[in-house]
Design a protein around this motif. Structure first.
Motif, PDB file in Angstrom:
ATOM      1  N   GLU A 136      -2.224   7.161  -3.215  1.00  0.00           N
ATOM      2  CA  GLU A 136      -3.146   6.924  -4.313  1.00  0.00           C
ATOM      3  C   GLU A 136      -3.869   5.695  -3.884  1.00  0.00           C
ATOM      4  OE1 GLU A 136      -1.891   7.303  -8.236  1.00  0.00           O
ATOM      5  OE2 GLU A 136      -0.003   8.209  -7.649  1.00  0.00           O
ATOM      6  N   ARG A 137      -5.178   5.667  -4.313  1.00  0.00           N
ATOM      7  CA  ARG A 137      -6.213   4.728  -3.725  1.00  0.00           C
ATOM      8  C   ARG A 137      -6.349   3.482  -4.839  1.00  0.00           C
ATOM      9  NH1 ARG A 137      -8.280   6.504   0.613  1.00  0.00           N
ATOM     10  NH2 ARG A 137      -8.553   8.699   0.938  1.00  0.00           N
ATOM     11  N   PRO A 138      -5.900   3.498  -6.076  1.00  0.00           N
ATOM     12  CA  PRO A 138      -6.101   2.514  -6.912  1.00  0.00           C
ATOM     13  C   PRO A 138      -5.297   1.155  -6.547  1.00  0.00           C
ATOM     14  CG  PRO A 138      -5.887   4.299  -8.241  1.00  0.00           C
ATOM     15  CD  PRO A 138      -5.820   4.736  -6.867  1.00  0.00           C
ATOM     16  N   GLY A 174      -0.585  -8.034  -3.468  1.00  0.00           N
ATOM     17  CA  GLY A 174       0.656  -8.469  -3.226  1.00  0.00           C
ATOM     18  C   GLY A 174       1.684  -8.497  -4.136  1.00  0.00           C
ATOM     19  N   LYS A 175       1.412  -7.535  -5.129  1.00  0.00           N
ATOM     20  CA  LYS A 175       2.561  -7.431  -6.247  1.00  0.00           C
ATOM     21  C   LYS A 175       3.193  -6.097  -6.163  1.00  0.00           C
ATOM     22  CE  LYS A 175      -0.506  -9.980  -9.680  1.00  0.00           C
ATOM     23  NZ  LYS A 175      -1.310 -10.076 -10.892  1.00  0.00           N
ATOM     24  N   GLU A 176       2.561  -5.545  -5.087  1.00  0.00           N
ATOM     25  CA  GLU A 176       3.236  -3.969  -5.306  1.00  0.00           C
ATOM     26  C   GLU A 176       3.650  -3.725  -3.475  1.00  0.00           C
ATOM     27  OE1 GLU A 176       0.559  -0.938  -6.781  1.00  0.00           O
ATOM     28  OE2 GLU A 176       0.754  -1.843  -8.774  1.00  0.00           O
ATOM     29  N   GLU A 177       4.813  -3.116  -3.462  1.00  0.00           N
ATOM     30  CA  GLU A 177       5.078  -2.775  -1.950  1.00  0.00           C
ATOM     31  C   GLU A 177       4.308  -1.532  -1.639  1.00  0.00           C
ATOM     32  OE1 GLU A 177       6.783  -4.727  -0.269  1.00  0.00           O
ATOM     33  OE2 GLU A 177       6.962  -6.233  -2.117  1.00  0.00           O
ATOM     34  N   ARG A 178       4.125  -1.211  -0.048  1.00  0.00           N
ATOM     35  CA  ARG A 178       3.499  -0.267   0.467  1.00  0.00           C
ATOM     36  C   ARG A 178       3.927   1.016  -0.030  1.00  0.00           C
ATOM     37  NH1 ARG A 178       3.092   2.999   5.107  1.00  0.00           N
ATOM     38  NH2 ARG A 178       1.233   2.798   6.330  1.00  0.00           N
ATOM     39  N   GLU A 179       5.199   1.073  -0.260  1.00  0.00           N
ATOM     40  CA  GLU A 179       5.975   2.526  -0.696  1.00  0.00           C
ATOM     41  C   GLU A 179       5.443   3.189  -1.770  1.00  0.00           C
ATOM     42  OE1 GLU A 179       7.722  -0.069   0.619  1.00  0.00           O
ATOM     43  OE2 GLU A 179       7.808   0.642   2.940  1.00  0.00           O
ATOM     44  N   SER A 180       5.120   2.076  -2.593  1.00  0.00           N
ATOM     45  CA  SER A 180       4.761   2.463  -4.009  1.00  0.00           C
ATOM     46  C   SER A 180       3.276   3.329  -4.142  1.00  0.00           C
ATOM     47  CB  SER A 180       4.559   1.369  -4.779  1.00  0.00           C
ATOM     48  OG  SER A 180       3.165   0.338  -4.456  1.00  0.00           O
ATOM     49  N   GLU A 196      -4.287  -3.002   4.182  1.00  0.00           N
ATOM     50  CA  GLU A 196      -3.210  -3.849   4.811  1.00  0.00           C
ATOM     51  C   GLU A 196      -3.842  -4.895   5.459  1.00  0.00           C
ATOM     52  OE1 GLU A 196       0.147  -0.742   5.846  1.00  0.00           O
ATOM     53  OE2 GLU A 196      -1.771  -0.646   7.162  1.00  0.00           O
ATOM     54  N   ARG A 197      -5.062  -4.627   6.327  1.00  0.00           N
ATOM     55  CA  ARG A 197      -5.906  -5.584   7.105  1.00  0.00           C
ATOM     56  C   ARG A 197      -6.361  -6.486   5.845  1.00  0.00           C
ATOM     57  NH1 ARG A 197     -11.360  -4.833  10.077  1.00  0.00           N
ATOM     58  NH2 ARG A 197     -11.789  -6.718  11.271  1.00  0.00           N
ATOM     59  N   LEU A 198      -7.148  -6.255   4.970  1.00  0.00           N
ATOM     60  CA  LEU A 198      -7.424  -7.071   4.016  1.00  0.00           C
ATOM     61  C   LEU A 198      -6.729  -8.019   3.165  1.00  0.00           C
ATOM     62  CD1 LEU A 198     -10.344  -8.070   2.837  1.00  0.00           C
ATOM     63  CD2 LEU A 198     -10.258  -6.111   1.080  1.00  0.00           C
TER      64      LEU A 198
END
Length: 427
Positions: free
Chosen positions: A45-47, A56-62, A138-140
């Motif tokens: 999902e993009r949001p 930085g409040k959510e992990e990548r897997e989410s 990720e980069r940003l």
């Protein structure tokens, strides 16, 4: 058991494509389902890319639509990391970048959109960014953390939703932020000057600097790194990184080269589809950011680049592919989170379509609902830090009833009382 005699192919590994694949199985389709995505990541999902994950409040897997093992359990064949480069409608096949050819009985194009690029000197510098894909986020995310730590400066071209959400995220990391916007307010074309000024005030209070009425003309740097940016009014702005947030263009190359009907770019572009999301080819459908659909409720052709359209459109397209009667008439909806402000917007009120904006609540405290009206009928509503009102707002939009404007502005009058019973039941 999968029935190999029928094959449905989905081109596009985003939310719309993943939800379409899920719906095909939940609706009992037993044929092959092939999902093609040009990114190596599973559908996501993009949001979160401009909100929770970027902050930085959510992990990548989410961010992922399904956990990776779901696709095998649902007998969805994934082809990731390979773009679809050719569509042969006569042979009914899709060709991938590695030469693999996929036959289809029904095809869904969910190819999404791509960020528009700045056409100015300096865009090849390492510090120039876009935000559309997980890899971009990720980069940003790392860039914002570094800027915050080093008291660095982010310059954002464009004060739309992405530009403002990234500005809020950057300030959360402690980075300095300047936003360059050619219009007189943020979100000018979306919300008009009345609400645009409110967003300017919100971000200014949090330390964001705006430079309105100007466009970037050049990004300057040294040794590949960004140092500053210039605008067409002769100003120079310090910058250690630049984000181009100037909109997105639908990815229509497959449709265009195969001769499918498109909508002119001056009208938003995209693949032309009817209310059932069918293209000019009866065996090909399109959905999500790339689809310009005839909207039965609004009586116009509309291309919507928001999460809810992918979430709901994917299942609608899947049902249409299965031969079910579909009339996709969802009220357009999106949401945004910036600092301590959360908002939802329902409806469609482009510039020139409305003649009045009615405020219900306290705009100064940023706890209100704004309604855009035309001849007394509600075209759209935005609720800011006021919750559980989406259904009655959408019911008002659907009803097209002339409302009592004083009652609409009065928080003591329940919104549900302004909605005709028949419209409320259909919301």
């Amino acid at each position: 058991m999968v029935d190999a005699h029928r094959t449905f192919v989905i081109v596009g590994g985003g939310l719309a494509g993943a939800k379409a694949a899920e719906t095909l199985r939940s609706e009992g389709f037993t044929g092959r389902v092939i999902l093609i995505g040009d990114e190596r990541d599973h559908p996501y999902e993009r949001p979160p890319l401009s909100k929770g994950y970027l902050q930085g409040k959510e992990e990548r897997e989410s961010v992922f639509v399904h956990e990776p093992g779901w696709y095998a359990r649902a007998d969805i064949e994934l082809h990731l990391g390979q773009p679809a480069v050719q569509l042969d409608r006569e042979a009914k096949k899709v060709v991938l970048g590695d030469g693999t050819a996929m036959h289809y009985d029904k095809l869904l194009l969910a190819t999404g959109a791509e960020p528009r690029r700045l056409d100015i000197p300096g865009t090849g510098l390492a510090g120039v960014h876009h935000l559309r894909r997980l890899a971009h986020a990720e980069r940003l995310r790392g860039v914002l953390a570094t800027l915050g730590r080093d008291n660095g400066h982010l310059l954002i071209a464009g004060a739309g939703w992405i530009g403002l959400e990234v500005a809020a995220a950057a300030r959360g990391y402690g980075a300095e932020v300047t936003v360059i916007e050619p219009e007189p307010t943020p979100l000018h074309a979306v919300l008009g000057p009345e609400l645009g000024r409110l967003f300017a005030d919100l971000h200014t209070e949090h330390g964001v600097r705006f430079h309105f009425g100007a466009r970037l003309t050049e990004i300057t740097g040294q040794d590949g790194m960004v140092l500053a940016a210039r605008t067409d009014d002769g100003e120079e702005h310090p910058a250690h990184a630049v984000l181009a947030a100037i909109g997105a263009a639908p990815r229509t190359a497959l449709a265009e080269t195969s001769g499918l009907a498109l909508v002119d770019r001056s009208h938003g572009g995209g693949i032309a589809v009817d209310a059932s999301l069918r293209t000019s080819d009866p065996d090909i459908y399109a959905v999500g950011d790339v689809a310009a659909a005839h909207h039965p409720l609004l009586g116009t052709r509309l291309r919507v680049e928001h999460w809810a359209n992918a979430l709901n459109g994917g299942p609608a397209a899947a049902r249409a592919m299965l031969g079910q009667a579909v009339s996709y008439d969802r009220v357009p909806y999106f949401f945004s989170d910036q600092y301590d402000v959360g908002l939802e917007y329902s409806g469609y009120a482009p510039p020139g379509a409305y003649d009045q904006v009615v405020i219900r609540g306290d705009a100064a405290k940023r706890e209100f609902i704004a309604f855009w009206l035309s001849e007394g009928r509600v075209l759209a509503g935005l609720n800011m830090n006021v919750w559980d009102v989406t259904e009655p707002i959408q019911a008002l939009v659907r009803s097209a009833v002339v409302v009592d404007r004083e009652a609409l502005a009065d928080p003591s009058v329940p919104l549900t009382s302004l909605v005709p019973a028949a419209a409320a039941e259909g919301a």
